[in-house]
Design a protein around this motif. Structure first.
Motif, short mmCIF file in Angstrom:
data_model
loop_
_atom_site.label_atom_id
_atom_site.label_comp_id
_atom_site.label_asym_id
_atom_site.label_seq_id
_atom_site.Cartn_x
_atom_site.Cartn_y
_atom_site.Cartn_z
N CYS A 108 1.37 4.01 -1.53
CA CYS A 108 0.80 3.41 -0.39
C CYS A 108 1.94 3.26 0.75
CB CYS A 108 0.20 2.30 -0.63
SG CYS A 108 -0.91 1.52 0.93
N CYS A 142 -6.04 -1.67 3.47
CA CYS A 142 -6.31 -0.49 2.70
C CYS A 142 -7.11 0.48 3.51
CB CYS A 142 -6.94 -0.60 1.60
SG CYS A 142 -7.36 1.01 0.97
N CYS A 193 -7.13 5.88 1.76
CA CYS A 193 -6.72 7.19 1.54
C CYS A 193 -6.88 7.91 0.09
CB CYS A 193 -5.24 7.11 2.34
SG CYS A 193 -3.93 6.70 1.06
N CYS A 222 -3.07 5.96 -3.94
CA CYS A 222 -2.83 5.07 -5.06
C CYS A 222 -3.70 5.68 -5.99
CB CYS A 222 -2.97 3.74 -4.56
SG CYS A 222 -4.66 3.33 -3.89
S1 SF4 Z 1 -6.33 3.85 -0.84
FE1 SF4 Z 1 -4.25 3.18 -1.73
S2 SF4 Z 1 -2.62 4.15 -0.63
FE2 SF4 Z 1 -4.30 4.53 0.57
S3 SF4 Z 1 -4.39 2.86 2.20
FE3 SF4 Z 1 -5.54 1.94 0.41
S4 SF4 Z 1 -4.14 0.97 -1.12
FE4 SF4 Z 1 -2.90 2.15 0.37
#
Ligand code: SF4
Ligand code: SF4
Ligand code: SF4
Ligand code: FES
Lengths: 67, 966
Positions: free
Chosen positions: B197, B231, B234, B237
């Motif tokens: 992230c 978050c 995306c 993670c």
């Molecule tokens: S999906 Fe995961 S990596 Fe992407 S912004 Fe959210 S917490 Fe961060």
């Protein structure tokens, strides 16, 4: 196209080329109109000019002779 | 090392990122290995084909060294260093499998497994879990920890303790995100998600909270869940997580995929590569492709998750026709629909002349499809009435960069951002519009590059986690040219330009004229401050930084082009780049951020009414001749109508029929009432799309379209990169879009016989010099190609204008600021500007039909607290938004992101109809509409406007479908 809109579009083009250095501004306006305006738009402009061309920038009027 | 043979498949995780550096040779388990300096021992071993067990390392993020599963022995060093955090050294001798390290690894693994549920067979990651793999790899056979008498072992995964009480360490699954879930009971606290992230996405939404046994992953604060945290979904993670803790819901539901196809995202101009992973023809998930050169393994929420529209029940799968738009649709066979369309079009041409019909190509369809649609106009209709939605976004880029540099192409590839020192972002909001590029930009900014933002709004880049713009110039909408010219004024009058570069690369005389022009005191920031609202001192500092801060790169978007002086601003940006010597190498350049996935491609393919493919004017006989030879027809030498001209001509009665592929001009184009009047005046409107979009309310023929998952072809992204789109499943509507266009052409008597898009690409290559070397085989071989690709550049061209500008000498063009005619006054005292947000895409036809609506279920109007208070408006109130074109209603969001006097909205939802408000003013050179400036008034309201009600009633009526006649 409404005459107002056509006049505005033509004048916008003239306004740009007016700011450019060099003696051939009306050629540049004419070339731009030839390159980007479809024949019916140019005809509309020409017939508007022959009806007096009210509201058109002088540069458009002189360019109209060359398109 | 490049020449190293990689014995693993292309998905191999090397554990730590690749490095650049001088070669270093070491010995690992008796094999000599040569890798660049800075590489980890883990990666070196992996490149040599020896995988060292690991849990907390993965090659998308820097090593962290927390799990200690990857320990090795190194001769002459004490202890057992972690191979992921130990850099290689010349002559190093490494042993990866000594009895000592094996024992340590087993111990580590045992500890992990003791706090992990053993329900592998029913776990959603079964078969795709690194914890499982590592347990197997280290040979773990039993777990010896025993619970004390009468109590359980302290753990995070059982809901109850051994004593039957609720386990205080246990946390429930967080399923708040619509696309993935977080099951803390399976977390091994490797922090790969947290680092992904931060490092990959740059959002910093996750942290590790607590210490030791108490440490756990947390999204946002302890009160947040994933959805309420920062978050942006995306998925980086999820991709980084080695266990089932962060897992796609689609995998939980459908099981792990067994096959995959590499393809290209069909949303934005970044053009991310993906692996579509499937079982049979059921798409299970999209995983960003590690070797995709635009995205390097990253993606945003749209590309990764928002594909559900492809199987949405709203999709229309059968052709439909009707005689007039007040009738319901009638489902018919393809033959009948095409015959109906062809005879109508032919009838119109017979009665109203050759130039009375036209086409609109799609920036969402493939290059091959676009090429065929413009060929339909030029080769079958025999006129140049072809335009594309790029008209309404980047046409000024084509004109402006064409005039100054000699080609409309963006100058760089995305990798270039890694070498830039000062970034000027103007009229673009990359974190929402071009998210993966934004992540790469933010990574560079965190490494120390400086940022200048020129935008009326305080976009996220101005200040977000670990990013702060050096200068934000919050200009008044419509004053771009004045600001850009002032920047040039400072650079020229303070003598900061790169004279040697200008003398060598540009037309020196023109520069003299230009320098005299910008040096005039009326262009000084002090003189323009009143007009632009940008503090003079801040502007001066920004100009100095850009001119002297090293590699300077300009990235711009629709906030530059969608103005009455859009083309002039583009020229101004080109001037800035040339005068500071910032064109022609890595880390610099002028980079248009294109909106839709294939805007670049649709322009390249000759969608514009004055240009044949490859940006060659139709007036040129030598160019026409190429196509006349190839197609056996005479090409009309006169430019055709642009979209807005077509609509004007329709109202005037000289334009009667149109074939629109994959665009929704009624929703996306400005001045909705004018668009509606133009469409209503036509006799034959053919809409070729996935859904009954807004334009289809005025259509007589509906031809069902196919999604990017259902066809072969290519997209060209903002860096001119031609990426492969591969058919993942059969088209649900029966035909790929290129086949539908071919059927229509043939119904009109064309006699085309393409059997695969590769044949269309061969025709493009044969007729278009910048594509001369492009073949499907070459794209397959290289993964992607950046045009120009021809004899001079057989492998394509990452950087443009390297030794000289395409046109020879770069041209400086005088950029006089001209105020737009769209002015505020007593009736309309505020300026409306428009934009987009991350989770929705363009008119929203696709994203509104996915779970992405949880982030944005309606368009709202951002208004400054000061303006809101004056009008007695509170956050969330219904408001009426009016301009001289029309009015609509939506809810207010009170925020100081916008300056006083400026309001902002998005246009993703048809009910809002933001374009009822926008006017028909447009760029002087290209007629690109002035979306970004409209004088408006805002007042309290208690519900939808009359237009909205009429509109939805009309839409309702025109969407009726009669069951197919048997
Ligand atoms: S999906 Fe995961 S990596 Fe992407 S912004 Fe959210 S917490 Fe961060
Ligand atoms: S959620 Fe996954 S990636 Fe994050 S710490 Fe837990 S196991 Fe590691
Ligand atoms: S929408 Fe753009 S940034 Fe997001 S995955 Fe698709 S191409 Fe990449
Ligand atoms: S993989 Fe090296 S310490 Fe975890």
């Amino acid at each position: 196209m409404s005459p107002d809109k056509m006049v505005r579009m033509a004048n916008q083009i003239a306004t740009f080329f007016k700011t450019q250095p060099g003696p051939d501004q009306s050629d540049k306006v004419a070339a731009h109109l030839r390159d980007f305006w479809d024949p019916r738009m140019r005809e509309q402009l020409l017939s508007y000019v022959s009806d007096g061309g009210e509201g058109l920038d002088d540069l458009v009027l002189s360019a109209a002779q060359k398109i | 090392m490049k020449d190293m043979i990689i014995p693993w498949d292309e998905d191999t995780d090397f554990g730590t990122p690749a490095k650049e550096g001088k070669p270093v040779t070491l010995t690992i388990d008796g094999f000599d290995v040569t890798v660049p300096e800075g590489t980890s021992v883990m990666r070196a071993a992996s490149e040599a084909g020896m995988q060292i067990p690991k849990l907390c390392a993965t090659d998308s993020i820097e090593a962290f060294g927390s799990c200690r599963l990857c320990v090795v022995e190194i001769e002459g060093r004490r202890g057992t260093p972690a191979s992921c955090t130990t850099p290689v050294a010349d002559g190093m001798v490494v042993h990866t499998q000594s009895s000592k390290v094996k024992k340590i690894r087993k111990g580590v693994m045992e500890l992990y497994i003791s706090d992990h549920p053993l329900d592998c067979l029913t776990c959603s990651a079964n078969g795709d879990c690194e914890l499982q793999d590592m347990a197997g790899m280290v040979g773990l056979r039993d777990v010896r920890y025993e619970a004390p008498e009468g109590a359980g072992l302290a753990n995070h995964f059982q809901t109850r303790t051994g004593a039957g009480e609720a386990n205080p360490e246990w946390r429930p699954v967080d399923a708040s995100n619509p696309y993935f879930s977080f099951d803390p009971s399976k977390c091994i606290v490797c922090s790969r998600c947290v680092r992904a992230c931060e490092e990959v996405q740059g959002t910093f939404a996750l942290t590790i909270e607590g210490r030791g046994f108490d440490s756990r992953v947390s999204a946002g604060t302890s009160l947040d869940d994933f959805l309420s945290s920062d978050c942006v979904s995306c998925g980086a993670c999820v991709q980084a997580c080695p266990t089932a803790t962060l897992q796609e819901k689609s995998v939980i539901e459908l099981g792990t995929p067994e096959r995959s196809v590499v393809t290209t995202c069909a949303y934005c101009g970044v053009g991310c590569s993906f692996k579509a992973e499937l079982n049979g023809d059921e798409l299970v998930r999209m995983v960003p492709y590690k070797h995709g050169k635009a995205n390097r393994g990253h993606s945003c929420v749209k590309g990764r998750f928002a594909y559900g529209y492809a199987s949405h029940t709203d999709r229309i799968l059968n052709p439909m026709i009707r005689d007039s738009v007040d009738q319901p649709w009638k489902e018919v066979s393809w033959d009948e629909a095409l015959g109906f369309a062809a005879s109508k079009l032919k009838g119109i041409q017979k009665e109203h002349g050759r130039r009375s019909i036209g086409v609109i190509t799609s920036s969402r369809c493939t290059n091959e499809e676009t090429f065929l649609v413009q060929k339909l106009a030029r080769g079958v209709f025999l006129n140049n009435n072809t335009d594309t939605c790029a008209r309404v976004c980047h046409s000024p880029t084509g004109y402006g960069l064409g005039q100054t540099f000699g080609t409309s192409a963006g100058t760089q590839d995305f990798d270039s951002v890694e070498k830039t020192d000062v970034v000027l972002v103007i009229g673009a909001n990359p974190t929402d519009g071009h998210p993966v590029f934004a992540s790469r930009l933010k990574k560079r900014l965190r490494q120390g590059a400086k940022l200048i933002v020129v935008d009326p709004r305080r976009i996220d880049l101005v200040k977000s986690a670990h990013i702060k713009a050096a200068h934000h110039l919050p200009l008044r909408p419509g004053t771009n040219v004045a600001v850009v010219t002032s920047l040039a004024h400072v650079i020229v009058t303070e003598g900061l330009m790169d004279e040697a570069y200008i003398r060598e690369r540009c037309d020196w005389d023109e520069f003299q004229d230009y320098a005299a022009f910008v040096s005039d005191p009326r262009h000084s920031p002090e003189a323009t401050e009143m007009l632009t609202g940008v503090p003079a001192e801040e502007l001066r500092k920004a100009a100095r930084l850009f001119a002297t801060g090293g590699n300077g790169a300009i990235y711009y978007g629709l906030g530059v082009t969608e103005h009455s002086q859009g083309s002039t601003t583009v020229m101004g940006l080109a001037n800035l780049a040339m005068m500071t010597g910032n064109v022609g190498r890595n880390g610099v350049g002028v980079n248009p951020l294109r909106g839709q996935n294939n805007v670049q491609g649709s322009c390249d393919m000759g969608s514009f009414p004055h240009e044949l493919p490859g940006y060659r004017h139709v007036k040129l006989p030598e160019v026409r001749e190429i196509f006349e030879q190839a197609w056996g027809v005479e090409i009309d030498p006169e430019p055709g109508l642009r979209i807005n001209n077509m609509l004007d001509a329709a109202v005037d009665g000289s334009f009667k029929g149109i074939y629109i592929q994959g665009e929704d001009i009624l929703q996306s184009d400005p001045d909705t009432k004018h668009v509606a009047a133009g469409l209503a005046a036509m006799e034959c409107v053919i809409v070729h799309d996935l859904f009954l979009n807004e334009t289809a309310n005025y259509a007589h023929v509906f031809l069902p379209g196919s999604t990017f998952l259902e066809k072969d072809g290519t997209f060209t992204n903002a860096e001119r990169r031609i990426n492969m789109v591969r058919k993942v499943m059969a088209p649900r509507n029966g035909y790929a879009d290129w086949e539908v266009t071919q059927l229509l052409a043939n119904a009109m008597g064309a006699g085309w016989d393409y059997t695969h898009p590769r044949e269309i690409m061969a025709e493009i290559a044969a007729t278009t010099p910048s594509f001369a070397g492009v073949t499907y085989d070459l794209i397959e071989e290289k993964g992607s190609i950046q045009w120009p690709c021809n004899e001079a550049h057989p492998e394509g061209t990452p950087l443009m204008h390297v030794d000289a500008f395409v046109r020879g000498k770069g041209r400086f063009i005088v950029t006089e600021y001209v105020a737009t005619d769209e002015k505020t006054g007593p009736r309309f005292p505020l300026l409306l500007t428009t934009g987009r947000i991350l989770s929705q895409y363009n008119v929203g036809a696709q994203t509104r039909r996915t779970e992405n609506v949880v982030w944005h279920d309606q368009d709202v109007l951002e208004i400054h607290p000061h303006d809101a208070e004056n009008r007695g408006l509170k956050d969330g109130d219904w408001i009426r938004l009016a301009s001289r074109s029309g009015e609509t209603t939506l809810r207010a969001k009170v925020t100081d992101r916008v300056s006083p006097g400026v309001v902002y909205t998005t246009f993703h939802h048809p009910d809002t109809q933001a374009n009822v408000i926008t006017t028909d003013f447009s760029d002087w050179a290209t007629n690109c509409p002035e979306y970004k400036v409209t004088a408006v008034q805002v007042s309290a309201s208690n519900g939808p406007s009359e237009w909205q009600e009429d509109y939805s009633a009309q839409a309702e009526r025109s969407r009726r479908i009669l069951p197919a006649a048997e």
